[in-house]
Design a protein around this motif. Structure first.
Motif, PDB file in Angstrom:
ATOM      1  N   GLY A  82     -57.309 -40.246  54.718  1.00 47.31           N
ATOM      2  CA  GLY A  82     -58.105 -39.414  54.625  1.00 47.31           C
ATOM      3  C   GLY A  82     -57.941 -38.660  53.415  1.00 47.31           C
ATOM      4  N   ARG A  83     -59.187 -38.243  52.695  1.00 47.68           N
ATOM      5  CA  ARG A  83     -59.140 -37.359  51.682  1.00 47.68           C
ATOM      6  C   ARG A  83     -59.869 -35.984  52.001  1.00 47.68           C
ATOM      7  NH1 ARG A  83     -57.106 -37.996  46.788  1.00 47.68           N
ATOM      8  NH2 ARG A  83     -59.075 -37.547  45.707  1.00 47.68           N
ATOM      9  N   ILE A  84     -59.153 -34.897  51.000  1.00 52.97           N
ATOM     10  CA  ILE A  84     -59.621 -33.454  51.239  1.00 52.97           C
ATOM     11  C   ILE A  84     -60.115 -32.928  50.127  1.00 52.97           C
ATOM     12  CG2 ILE A  84     -57.522 -32.511  51.175  1.00 52.97           C
ATOM     13  CD1 ILE A  84     -58.259 -30.277  53.204  1.00 52.97           C
ATOM     14  N   CYS A  85     -60.942 -32.048  49.723  1.00 60.07           N
ATOM     15  CA  CYS A  85     -61.302 -31.442  48.637  1.00 60.07           C
ATOM     16  C   CYS A  85     -61.558 -29.949  49.045  1.00 60.07           C
ATOM     17  CB  CYS A  85     -62.536 -32.026  47.880  1.00 60.07           C
ATOM     18  SG  CYS A  85     -63.169 -31.239  46.621  1.00 60.07           S
ATOM     19  N   SER A  86     -61.323 -28.909  48.024  1.00 54.15           N
ATOM     20  CA  SER A  86     -61.477 -27.523  48.472  1.00 54.15           C
ATOM     21  C   SER A  86     -62.122 -26.995  47.095  1.00 54.15           C
ATOM     22  CB  SER A  86     -60.026 -26.950  48.641  1.00 54.15           C
ATOM     23  OG  SER A  86     -60.161 -25.583  48.605  1.00 54.15           O
ATOM     24  N   PHE A  87     -63.161 -26.366  47.165  1.00 55.09           N
ATOM     25  CA  PHE A  87     -63.714 -25.696  46.053  1.00 55.09           C
ATOM     26  C   PHE A  87     -63.666 -24.099  46.030  1.00 55.09           C
ATOM     27  CE2 PHE A  87     -67.178 -23.338  44.311  1.00 55.09           C
ATOM     28  CZ  PHE A  87     -67.513 -24.014  43.029  1.00 55.09           C
ATOM     29  N   SER A  88     -62.819 -23.678  44.940  1.00 58.20           N
ATOM     30  CA  SER A  88     -62.541 -22.355  44.889  1.00 58.20           C
ATOM     31  C   SER A  88     -62.909 -21.677  43.538  1.00 58.20           C
ATOM     32  CB  SER A  88     -61.165 -22.162  45.107  1.00 58.20           C
ATOM     33  OG  SER A  88     -60.746 -22.374  46.407  1.00 58.20           O
ATOM     34  N   PRO A  89     -63.493 -20.573  43.348  1.00 57.86           N
ATOM     35  CA  PRO A  89     -63.612 -20.018  42.017  1.00 57.86           C
ATOM     36  C   PRO A  89     -62.470 -19.354  41.256  1.00 57.86           C
ATOM     37  CG  PRO A  89     -64.642 -18.668  43.610  1.00 57.86           C
ATOM     38  CD  PRO A  89     -64.037 -19.721  44.437  1.00 57.86           C
ATOM     39  N   CYS A  90     -61.533 -19.066  42.178  1.00 62.41           N
ATOM     40  CA  CYS A  90     -60.499 -18.363  41.409  1.00 62.41           C
ATOM     41  C   CYS A  90     -59.041 -19.052  41.500  1.00 62.41           C
ATOM     42  CB  CYS A  90     -60.087 -17.024  42.119  1.00 62.41           C
ATOM     43  SG  CYS A  90     -61.415 -16.024  42.259  1.00 62.41           S
ATOM     44  N   ILE A  91     -58.153 -19.044  40.530  1.00 61.31           N
ATOM     45  CA  ILE A  91     -57.121 -20.008  40.340  1.00 61.31           C
ATOM     46  C   ILE A  91     -56.042 -19.413  41.320  1.00 61.31           C
ATOM     47  CG2 ILE A  91     -56.025 -18.653  38.489  1.00 61.31           C
ATOM     48  CD1 ILE A  91     -56.157 -22.326  38.841  1.00 61.31           C
ATOM     49  N   GLU A  92     -55.981 -18.186  41.953  1.00 59.34           N
ATOM     50  CA  GLU A  92     -55.017 -17.918  42.794  1.00 59.34           C
ATOM     51  C   GLU A  92     -55.222 -18.305  44.181  1.00 59.34           C
ATOM     52  OE1 GLU A  92     -55.415 -14.796  39.469  1.00 59.34           O
ATOM     53  OE2 GLU A  92     -56.885 -15.807  40.940  1.00 59.34           O
ATOM     54  N   GLN A  93     -56.883 -18.798  44.633  1.00 60.31           N
ATOM     55  CA  GLN A  93     -57.120 -19.387  45.750  1.00 60.31           C
ATOM     56  C   GLN A  93     -56.386 -20.892  45.737  1.00 60.31           C
ATOM     57  OE1 GLN A  93     -61.215 -18.376  44.982  1.00 60.31           O
ATOM     58  NE2 GLN A  93     -61.266 -17.692  47.220  1.00 60.31           N
ATOM     59  N   VAL A  94     -56.506 -21.132  44.444  1.00 58.74           N
ATOM     60  CA  VAL A  94     -56.370 -22.603  44.177  1.00 58.74           C
ATOM     61  C   VAL A  94     -54.483 -22.905  44.447  1.00 58.74           C
ATOM     62  CG1 VAL A  94     -55.865 -24.561  42.563  1.00 58.74           C
ATOM     63  CG2 VAL A  94     -57.980 -23.426  42.485  1.00 58.74           C
ATOM     64  N   GLN A  95     -53.559 -21.872  43.873  1.00 61.25           N
ATOM     65  CA  GLN A  95     -52.205 -21.936  43.960  1.00 61.25           C
ATOM     66  C   GLN A  95     -52.023 -21.893  45.433  1.00 61.25           C
ATOM     67  OE1 GLN A  95     -51.771 -18.543  41.568  1.00 61.25           O
ATOM     68  NE2 GLN A  95     -51.348 -19.660  39.757  1.00 61.25           N
ATOM     69  N   ARG A  96     -52.483 -20.982  46.170  1.00 56.99           N
ATOM     70  CA  ARG A  96     -52.226 -20.746  47.825  1.00 56.99           C
ATOM     71  C   ARG A  96     -52.641 -22.162  48.574  1.00 56.99           C
ATOM     72  NH1 ARG A  96     -53.491 -15.116  50.261  1.00 56.99           N
ATOM     73  NH2 ARG A  96     -52.017 -16.189  51.891  1.00 56.99           N
ATOM     74  N   THR A  97     -53.928 -22.727  48.016  1.00 51.93           N
ATOM     75  CA  THR A  97     -54.186 -23.816  48.665  1.00 51.93           C
ATOM     76  C   THR A  97     -53.280 -24.964  48.546  1.00 51.93           C
ATOM     77  OG1 THR A  97     -56.551 -23.123  48.494  1.00 51.93           O
ATOM     78  CG2 THR A  97     -56.185 -25.357  48.939  1.00 51.93           C
ATOM     79  N   CYS A  98     -53.071 -24.951  47.399  1.00 49.99           N
ATOM     80  CA  CYS A  98     -52.077 -26.319  47.009  1.00 49.99           C
ATOM     81  C   CYS A  98     -50.754 -26.371  47.483  1.00 49.99           C
ATOM     82  CB  CYS A  98     -51.659 -26.565  45.275  1.00 49.99           C
ATOM     83  SG  CYS A  98     -53.104 -26.983  44.376  1.00 49.99           S
ATOM     84  N   LEU A  99     -49.967 -25.097  47.914  1.00 43.48           N
ATOM     85  CA  LEU A  99     -48.914 -24.786  48.408  1.00 43.48           C
ATOM     86  C   LEU A  99     -49.267 -25.284  50.117  1.00 43.48           C
ATOM     87  CD1 LEU A  99     -47.546 -21.481  47.080  1.00 43.48           C
ATOM     88  CD2 LEU A  99     -46.713 -23.622  46.658  1.00 43.48           C
TER      89      LEU A  99
END
Length: 306
Positions: A201-218
């Motif tokens: 299965g595939r997942i996608c997360s949309f976030s405007p701030c790079i700090e949100q991206v970092q926590r999501t990737c972790l």
């Protein structure tokens, strides 16, 4: 009328798009006895719309005219009533492709918001797929249900009013893809993993701030997701216009050869090619970027359940 099935004739109760120009259009709910005001005059639904074909040119009361278009997810994205910030076609197209969606796919989404992405997802998975969309805000969830019902797609979507970070999506092990557009997507990664099918299965997360991206990737890495990557879509539009350029005066070969014997100190022998009064210009088409362009919307982070 349905956003996923085309109809030829405008009927009472339909949602139609009134097209005044490429930069001016709006949706209208067609109702017997109603009227719609435009800058070109009044449109009377009973006589001007109902029974006419979609795409028809309708003359308004002041003599101006408009086109009445059949609604599509693309047109709805640029005309919908905004209850939240929305995703536009540039991001939506990449999301649909990268999540590998097709007719029959099962998709989970949070949050529903104004329904821009929801309509595109429904059209992609129809006629046998399904969208499970979760909205935290009760009034927005109720409004989304109402719109899906009016647009003839309620059988393809289930709207749930709950906190996805606390309660998940309401399904387990069935989704082909999950999309997250919430302030703290890292808190919902566990629920997304539970909703996805056993493998692939595939997942996608949309976030405007790079700090949100970092926590999501972790969080994705901690839950065993692979192929984690983040990208940003920037749209650069070009305008085609006619420009004029001066034809360069390169001189003649004989003049070039005779210049070796001329007196370089004599000002009269030093001419500027650009000063030739008989020099002409040429016009041609050229594409140039706009002075201003749409900037950052958000980061799209994709991953695969291993």
């Amino acid at each position: 009328m349905s956003f996923i099935e085309y109809g030829d004739t405008i009927k009472d109760g339909d949602t139609a798009i009134v097209f005044l120009g490429h930069e001016s259009m709006f949706p209208v709910k067609v109702q017997h006895g109603s009227v719609t005001q435009t800058k070109y005059g009044v449109i009377r639904h009973s006589t001007d719309l109902i029974g006419k074909k979609y795409g028809s040119k309708v003359t308004c009361s002041k003599g101006g005219w408009v086109f009445i278009l059949h609604p599509t997810p693309e047109l709805w994205t640029v005309n919908l009533p905004h209850r939240t910030q929305i995703l536009y076609s540039t991001d939506i197209s990449v999301i649909t492709m990268m999540l590998e969606l097709k007719p029959g796919s099962i998709v989970c989404e949070s949050g529903t918001g104004s329904g821009s992405l929801s309509h595109a997802l429904i059209r992609t998975v129809a006629p046998t797929g399904h969208l499970y969309t979760v909205e935290f805000h009760q009034q927005r969830a109720e409004k989304a249900r109402e719109e899906f019902r009016e647009h003839g797609v309620e059988h393809l979507v289930t709207v749930t009013n709950q906190d996805v970070c606390q309660s998940g999506f309401g399904v387990s092990g069935v989704a082909d893809a999950v999309f997250l557009d919430i302030p703290s997507p890292w808190e919902a990664i566990g629920h997304a993993k539970a909703a996805l099918k056993a493998e692939g299965g595939r997942i996608c997360s949309f976030s405007p701030c790079i700090e949100q991206v970092q926590r999501t990737c972790l969080a994705m890495e901690e839950h065993g997701f692979t192929e984690i990557n983040t990208l940003e879509i920037l749209l650069r539009v070009y305008n085609v216009r006619t420009i004029s350029l001066q034809i360069p005066d390169l001189g003649k070969a004989s003049e070039d050869n005779s210049s070796f014997g001329s007196d370089s100190s004599n000002p009269s022998s030093q001419g500027s090619p650009g000063n030739n009064p008989q020099q002409g210009t040429v016009q041609f088409k050229s594409a140039v970027p706009l002075r201003e362009m749409v900037g950052h919307t958000g980061y799209l982070t994709f991953a695969t359940k291993s």
